[in-house]
Scaffold this motif. Structure first.
Motif, PDB file in Angstrom:
ATOM      1  N   THR A   1       3.914   8.298   9.763  1.00 53.10           N
ATOM      2  CA  THR A   1       3.513   8.722   8.406  1.00 53.10           C
ATOM      3  C   THR A   1       2.744  10.050   8.404  1.00 53.10           C
ATOM      4  O   THR A   1       3.080  10.936   7.612  1.00 53.10           O
ATOM      5  CB  THR A   1       2.743   7.591   7.688  1.00 53.10           C
ATOM      6  OG1 THR A   1       3.571   6.431   7.705  1.00 53.10           O
ATOM      7  CG2 THR A   1       2.429   7.956   6.259  1.00 53.10           C
TER       8      THR A   1
ATOM      9  N   ARG B   1      -9.506   8.538   5.774  1.00 57.09           N
ATOM     10  CA  ARG B   1      -9.658   8.708   7.224  1.00 57.09           C
ATOM     11  C   ARG B   1      -9.235   7.425   7.934  1.00 57.09           C
ATOM     12  O   ARG B   1      -9.826   7.008   8.924  1.00 57.09           O
ATOM     13  CB  ARG B   1     -11.103   9.050   7.569  1.00 57.09           C
ATOM     14  CG  ARG B   1     -12.079   8.006   7.051  1.00 57.09           C
ATOM     15  CD  ARG B   1     -13.505   8.256   7.457  1.00 57.09           C
ATOM     16  NE  ARG B   1     -14.387   7.363   6.715  1.00 57.09           N
ATOM     17  CZ  ARG B   1     -15.698   7.324   6.855  1.00 57.09           C
ATOM     18  NH1 ARG B   1     -16.294   8.134   7.688  1.00 57.09           N
ATOM     19  NH2 ARG B   1     -16.431   6.478   6.142  1.00 57.09           N
TER      20      ARG B   1
ATOM     21  N   THR C   1      -4.189   4.717  10.342  1.00 58.16           N
ATOM     22  CA  THR C   1      -2.733   4.885  10.297  1.00 58.16           C
ATOM     23  C   THR C   1      -2.316   6.270   9.842  1.00 58.16           C
ATOM     24  O   THR C   1      -1.371   6.843  10.360  1.00 58.16           O
ATOM     25  CB  THR C   1      -2.112   3.863   9.302  1.00 58.16           C
ATOM     26  OG1 THR C   1      -2.828   2.648   9.380  1.00 58.16           O
ATOM     27  CG2 THR C   1      -0.643   3.643   9.553  1.00 58.16           C
TER      28      THR C   1
ATOM     29  N   HIS D   1     -13.586  10.831   2.254  1.00 56.31           N
ATOM     30  CA  HIS D   1     -13.460   9.370   2.387  1.00 56.31           C
ATOM     31  C   HIS D   1     -14.300   8.699   1.312  1.00 56.31           C
ATOM     32  O   HIS D   1     -14.787   9.370   0.399  1.00 56.31           O
ATOM     33  CB  HIS D   1     -13.870   8.943   3.805  1.00 56.31           C
ATOM     34  CG  HIS D   1     -15.107   9.615   4.279  1.00 56.31           C
ATOM     35  ND1 HIS D   1     -16.362   9.231   3.847  1.00 56.31           N
ATOM     36  CD2 HIS D   1     -15.286  10.689   5.088  1.00 56.31           C
ATOM     37  CE1 HIS D   1     -17.258  10.021   4.403  1.00 56.31           C
ATOM     38  NE2 HIS D   1     -16.626  10.927   5.154  1.00 56.31           N
ATOM     39  N   SER D   2     -14.493   7.378   1.457  1.00 55.87           N
ATOM     40  CA  SER D   2     -15.133   6.634   0.359  1.00 55.87           C
ATOM     41  C   SER D   2     -16.595   7.044   0.149  1.00 55.87           C
ATOM     42  O   SER D   2     -17.158   6.784  -0.907  1.00 55.87           O
ATOM     43  CB  SER D   2     -15.041   5.131   0.615  1.00 55.87           C
ATOM     44  OG  SER D   2     -15.819   4.787   1.730  1.00 55.87           O
TER      45      SER D   2
ATOM     46  N   VAL E   1      -5.106   7.115   0.787  1.00 53.99           N
ATOM     47  CA  VAL E   1      -6.243   6.291   0.398  1.00 53.99           C
ATOM     48  C   VAL E   1      -5.864   4.819   0.218  1.00 53.99           C
ATOM     49  O   VAL E   1      -6.542   3.913   0.720  1.00 53.99           O
ATOM     50  CB  VAL E   1      -6.848   6.807  -0.941  1.00 53.99           C
ATOM     51  CG1 VAL E   1      -8.090   6.002  -1.308  1.00 53.99           C
ATOM     52  CG2 VAL E   1      -7.196   8.281  -0.862  1.00 53.99           C
ATOM     53  N   GLY E   2      -4.789   4.578  -0.536  1.00 57.71           N
ATOM     54  CA  GLY E   2      -4.440   3.193  -0.864  1.00 57.71           C
ATOM     55  C   GLY E   2      -5.035   2.772  -2.195  1.00 57.71           C
ATOM     56  O   GLY E   2      -5.315   1.597  -2.402  1.00 57.71           O
ATOM     57  N   LYS E   3      -5.243   3.747  -3.104  1.00 57.00           N
ATOM     58  CA  LYS E   3      -5.747   3.421  -4.451  1.00 57.00           C
ATOM     59  C   LYS E   3      -4.829   4.099  -5.469  1.00 57.00           C
ATOM     60  O   LYS E   3      -4.738   5.339  -5.516  1.00 57.00           O
ATOM     61  CB  LYS E   3      -7.177   3.933  -4.629  1.00 57.00           C
ATOM     62  CG  LYS E   3      -8.195   3.256  -3.751  1.00 57.00           C
ATOM     63  CD  LYS E   3      -9.456   2.892  -4.554  1.00 57.00           C
ATOM     64  CE  LYS E   3     -10.216   1.740  -3.921  1.00 57.00           C
ATOM     65  NZ  LYS E   3     -11.172   2.143  -2.908  1.00 57.00           N
TER      66      LYS E   3
ATOM     67  N   ALA F   1       0.725  10.345   0.423  1.00 65.05           N
ATOM     68  CA  ALA F   1       1.199   9.349   1.404  1.00 65.05           C
ATOM     69  C   ALA F   1       0.993   7.925   0.894  1.00 65.05           C
ATOM     70  O   ALA F   1       1.422   6.969   1.530  1.00 65.05           O
ATOM     71  CB  ALA F   1       0.463   9.533   2.725  1.00 65.05           C
ATOM     72  N   GLY F   2       0.335   7.770  -0.217  1.00 64.02           N
ATOM     73  CA  GLY F   2      -0.025   6.439  -0.713  1.00 64.02           C
ATOM     74  C   GLY F   2       1.183   5.616  -1.136  1.00 64.02           C
ATOM     75  O   GLY F   2       2.168   6.143  -1.648  1.00 64.02           O
ATOM     76  N   ILE F   3       1.072   4.320  -0.883  1.00 68.97           N
ATOM     77  CA  ILE F   3       2.070   3.375  -1.407  1.00 68.97           C
ATOM     78  C   ILE F   3       1.281   2.216  -2.007  1.00 68.97           C
ATOM     79  O   ILE F   3       0.592   1.489  -1.284  1.00 68.97           O
ATOM     80  CB  ILE F   3       3.003   2.837  -0.302  1.00 68.97           C
ATOM     81  CG1 ILE F   3       3.792   3.980   0.342  1.00 68.97           C
ATOM     82  CG2 ILE F   3       3.970   1.807  -0.878  1.00 68.97           C
ATOM     83  CD1 ILE F   3       4.740   3.539   1.439  1.00 68.97           C
TER      84      ILE F   3
ATOM     85  N   THR G   1       9.606   8.132   6.836  1.00 68.49           N
ATOM     86  CA  THR G   1       8.947   7.344   7.875  1.00 68.49           C
ATOM     87  C   THR G   1       9.922   6.779   8.913  1.00 68.49           C
ATOM     88  O   THR G   1       9.744   6.992  10.114  1.00 68.49           O
ATOM     89  CB  THR G   1       8.141   6.179   7.238  1.00 68.49           C
ATOM     90  OG1 THR G   1       7.381   6.711   6.159  1.00 68.49           O
ATOM     91  CG2 THR G   1       7.208   5.546   8.226  1.00 68.49           C
TER      92      THR G   1
END
Ligand code: NDP
Length: 282
Positions: A140, A165, A168, A188-189, A208-210, A228-230, A264
């Motif tokens: 990724t 950060r 993955t 980061h957070s 991030v993932g959000k 890159a988020g899914i 990917t």
């Protein structure tokens, strides 16, 4: 209004290159083979494993799926990995994640021969990212870079702001993009006022993932936005970037789906081919 970066088209081009290289290897009597280990029956992992199987067949890479029950003991998983490490007909080994809780991800991943570690998770390959030595690196973060380079986007000398950060994507990406001579900021957070940083970026990469967290007003006009988020949302998936508002500010942007994620699997296949070269050089 931003140029749309077409991940599917980039992936198709890489797929052609991979198919051509596989054909050449087959002529030399080498049949590239990827082994995937699936412990348990996590539904998403089953889908990912099957989709890799279909994609492998299309490029001429042999594929073998090893399924083990969720109750399998660590020694059994490691013993299978060791068998595959020693099997010269197998060139790449992948462990589908997540593993059942009683298994140590670190111990299982570390058992894979680093030259067959097509997921780029072995500590030796993680170290090679830092040292700059040739190794196998995760797909990724490589996708984030390939999708830009193959769309004619210059990375060298640009200020890249990576949001996230994680092990993955974000963390390996820091070092991979540094090799391309970007000036890198990592958020980061705990980063206060994220927009203050992203607005300074020539390239924003979201890992991030959000869902839809990065809005258009956090993007410098004309900047490149790589998502890159899914994230699963009602009715499908979306990225970490709010595509609708970000595309108004950005100069170029990757969509989700159809962006980074499209590359990917084919980059895992490129790792299988690179693994063959590394194994031949032993
Ligand atoms: P992780 O959960 O490991 O990392 C997420 C990172 O985001 C962490 O560093 C975290 O900070 C940071 N973060 C969380 N909230 C905020 C916030 N409000 N502001 C700024 N940063 C924040 O994620 P992964 O690296 O595993 O994955 C990242 C994304 O990439 C996910 O959307 C995932 O689905 C996607 N992905 C996509 C793949 C593909 O094929 N395209 C493959 C793998 C992942 P902190 O470190 O402080 O907690």
């Amino acid at each position: 209004m931003a140029n749309l970066i077409d991940g599917k088209a980039v992936a198709a081009k890489i797929r052609e290159e991979v198919s051509a290289e596989v054909a050449q290897l087959r002529e030399q009597g080498i049949i590239p083979k990827l082994a995937v280990i699936l412990v348990g029956d996590d539904p998403a992992s089953v889908v990912y494993a099957k989709s890799k199987q279909t994609a492998s067949n299309k490029v001429g890479i042999e594929f073998e799926l090893f399924t083990m029950p969720a109750t399998t003991q660590e020694e059994e998983v490691i013993s299978l990995i060791e068998r595959l490490n020693g099997d010269q007909a197998v060139h790449g080994i992948m462990i589908e994640l997540p593993l059942p809780k009683h298994l140590s991800k670190e111990r299982v991943m570390s058992a894979v021969d680093p030259k067959k570690d097509v997921d780029g998770v072995h500590p030796i390959n993680r170290g090679y990212i830092l040292s700059g030595e040739e190794g196998l690196f995760p797909a990724t973060p490589q996708s984030c870079i390939e999708i830009m380079l193959r769309s004619g986007i210059e990375i060298s000398g640009k200020h890249a702001v990576i949001v996230g950060r994680g092990e993955t994507v974000g963390k390996p990406l820091v070092f991979l993009i540094l090799k391309h001579n970007a000036t890198v900021t990592v958020c980061h957070s705990r980063t206060p006022d994220l927009g203050y940083f992203t607005r300074q970026a020539d390239i924003v990469i979201a890992a991030v993932g959000k869902a839809k967290m990065i809005k258009g007003d956090m993007i410098k006009p004309g900047a490149v936005v790589v998502d890159a988020g899914i994230n699963e949302i009602e009715g499908g998936i979306c990225g970490d970037v709010d595509f609708e508002s970000a595309k108004e500010a950005a100069g170029a942007i990757t969509p989700v789906p159809g962006g980074v994620g499209s590359l990917t699997t084919v980059l895992i296949f490129k790792n299988v081919l690179k693994g063959i070269r590394l194994q031949q050089a032993r």
